[in-house]
Design a protein around this motif. Structure first.
Motif, PDB file in Angstrom:
ATOM      1  N   TYR A  31       0.848  -1.193   0.000  1.00  0.00           N
ATOM      2  CA  TYR A  31       0.000   0.000   0.000  1.00  0.00           C
ATOM      3  C   TYR A  31       0.882   1.241   0.000  1.00  0.00           C
ATOM      4  CZ  TYR A  31      -4.323  -2.551   0.960  1.00  0.00           C
ATOM      5  OH  TYR A  31      -5.416  -3.379   0.867  1.00  0.00           O
ATOM      6  N   PHE A  97      -0.232  -5.015   3.974  1.00  0.00           N
ATOM      7  CA  PHE A  97      -1.493  -5.654   4.335  1.00  0.00           C
ATOM      8  C   PHE A  97      -1.215  -6.761   5.337  1.00  0.00           C
ATOM      9  CE2 PHE A  97      -5.904  -6.491   3.775  1.00  0.00           C
ATOM     10  CZ  PHE A  97      -6.054  -7.840   4.054  1.00  0.00           C
ATOM     11  N   ILE A 100       1.321  -5.185  11.475  1.00  0.00           N
ATOM     12  CA  ILE A 100       0.807  -4.851  12.807  1.00  0.00           C
ATOM     13  C   ILE A 100      -0.063  -3.593  12.718  1.00  0.00           C
ATOM     14  CG2 ILE A 100       1.402  -4.207  15.166  1.00  0.00           C
ATOM     15  CD1 ILE A 100       4.008  -5.747  14.789  1.00  0.00           C
ATOM     16  N   SER A 101      -1.340  -3.768  12.989  1.00  0.00           N
ATOM     17  CA  SER A 101      -2.291  -2.653  12.965  1.00  0.00           C
ATOM     18  C   SER A 101      -2.298  -1.915  11.637  1.00  0.00           C
ATOM     19  CB  SER A 101      -1.992  -1.652  14.092  1.00  0.00           C
ATOM     20  OG  SER A 101      -2.025  -2.284  15.342  1.00  0.00           O
ATOM     21  N   TYR A 102      -1.775  -2.548  10.596  1.00  0.00           N
ATOM     22  CA  TYR A 102      -1.684  -1.911   9.271  1.00  0.00           C
ATOM     23  C   TYR A 102      -0.943  -0.575   9.378  1.00  0.00           C
ATOM     24  CZ  TYR A 102      -5.241  -5.362   8.125  1.00  0.00           C
ATOM     25  OH  TYR A 102      -5.930  -6.532   7.952  1.00  0.00           O
ATOM     26  N   GLU A 103       0.077  -0.563  10.194  1.00  0.00           N
ATOM     27  CA  GLU A 103       0.809   0.676  10.459  1.00  0.00           C
ATOM     28  C   GLU A 103       1.346   1.270   9.169  1.00  0.00           C
ATOM     29  OE1 GLU A 103       4.048   0.238  13.152  1.00  0.00           O
ATOM     30  OE2 GLU A 103       4.924   2.175  12.647  1.00  0.00           O
TER      31      GLU A 103
END
Lengths: 115, 113
Positions: A31, A97, A100-103
């Motif tokens: 992302y 993706f 961790i938490s989508y950091e």
């Protein structure tokens, strides 16, 4: 890892000129996000990509702004023609993706000044 | 649309004291993530702490802890034993996972020696 890399760090240009901001995400991240920070509007999303495909460009202010991600290692944000109100700090961020938490990991930002 | 509100534009604290920064958010979702980011004068965005909404336990990272009240949609940051290096803008942020971050307006924290 070198982290998210943005260039240039500073850009000063005249109204009407084309500006291209560049971003290299963290290797393996799928992302990529472009944010803009101004005093008036704070931090806001411009556009984001997943696997090089634009997913949400609702934050792109107008047709003068365009963003591309030709491959997983590179993205550009282009402003043509630039206007003084485009002066801001532009951040690129990347994430994985399922991370961790989508950091989201941020680059150092590009400070753009349009005179 | 989700919104994040930080009601304290500026805060100050004496070095070694404790300070709490406030954040509220609005969402109709049940699964989401909350973050506090620090932005020093260098403008680099630095993640301070994260909280998964499905976890009841409040997150802690060394001197930083949060008070997460899901029903009240509140997510405050407590900084204990404040240090001069903590001086910065602090942003509260919300996300639905692999989607955009929605930021609050920020709180400027000053540490008085």
């Amino acid at each position: 890892d070198a982290g998210v890399i943005q260039s240039p760090r500073h850009e000063v240009t005249e109204m009407g000129q084309e500006v291209t901001l560049r971003c290299k995400p963290i290797s393996g991240h799928d992302y990529l996000f472009w944010y803009r920070q101004t005093m008036m509007r704070g931090l806001e999303l411009l556009i984001y990509f997943n696997n090089n495909v634009p997913i949400d460009d609702s934050g792109m202010p107008e047709d003068r702004f365009s963003a591309k991600m030709p491959n997983a290692s590179f993205s550009t944000l282009k402003i043509q023609p630039s206007e003084p109100r485009d002066s801001a700090v532009y951040f690129c961020a990347s994430s994985l993706f399922g991370g961790i938490s989508y950091e989201q990991y941020f680059g150092p930002g590009t400070r753009l000044t349009v005179t | 649309a989700q919104t994040v509100t930080q009601s304290q534009p500026e805060m100050s604290v004496q070095e070694a004291e404790t300070v709490t920064l406030s954040c509220t958010y609005d969402t109709s979702e049940s699964d989401y993530y909350l973050f506090w980011y620090k932005q020093p004068p260098s403008r680099q965005m630095i993640l301070v702490i994260r909280q998964e909404a499905y976890k009841q336990q409040n997150a802690t990272e060394n001197r930083f802890s949060v008070n997460f009240q899901k029903a009240a949609k509140s997510f405050s940051l407590k900084i204990s034993d404040s240090q001069l290096g903590d001086a910065a803008m602090y942003f509260c942020a919300y996300s639905r996972g692999a989607q955009k971050l929605v930021f609050g307006q920020g709180t400027r924290l000053t540490i008085n020696p």
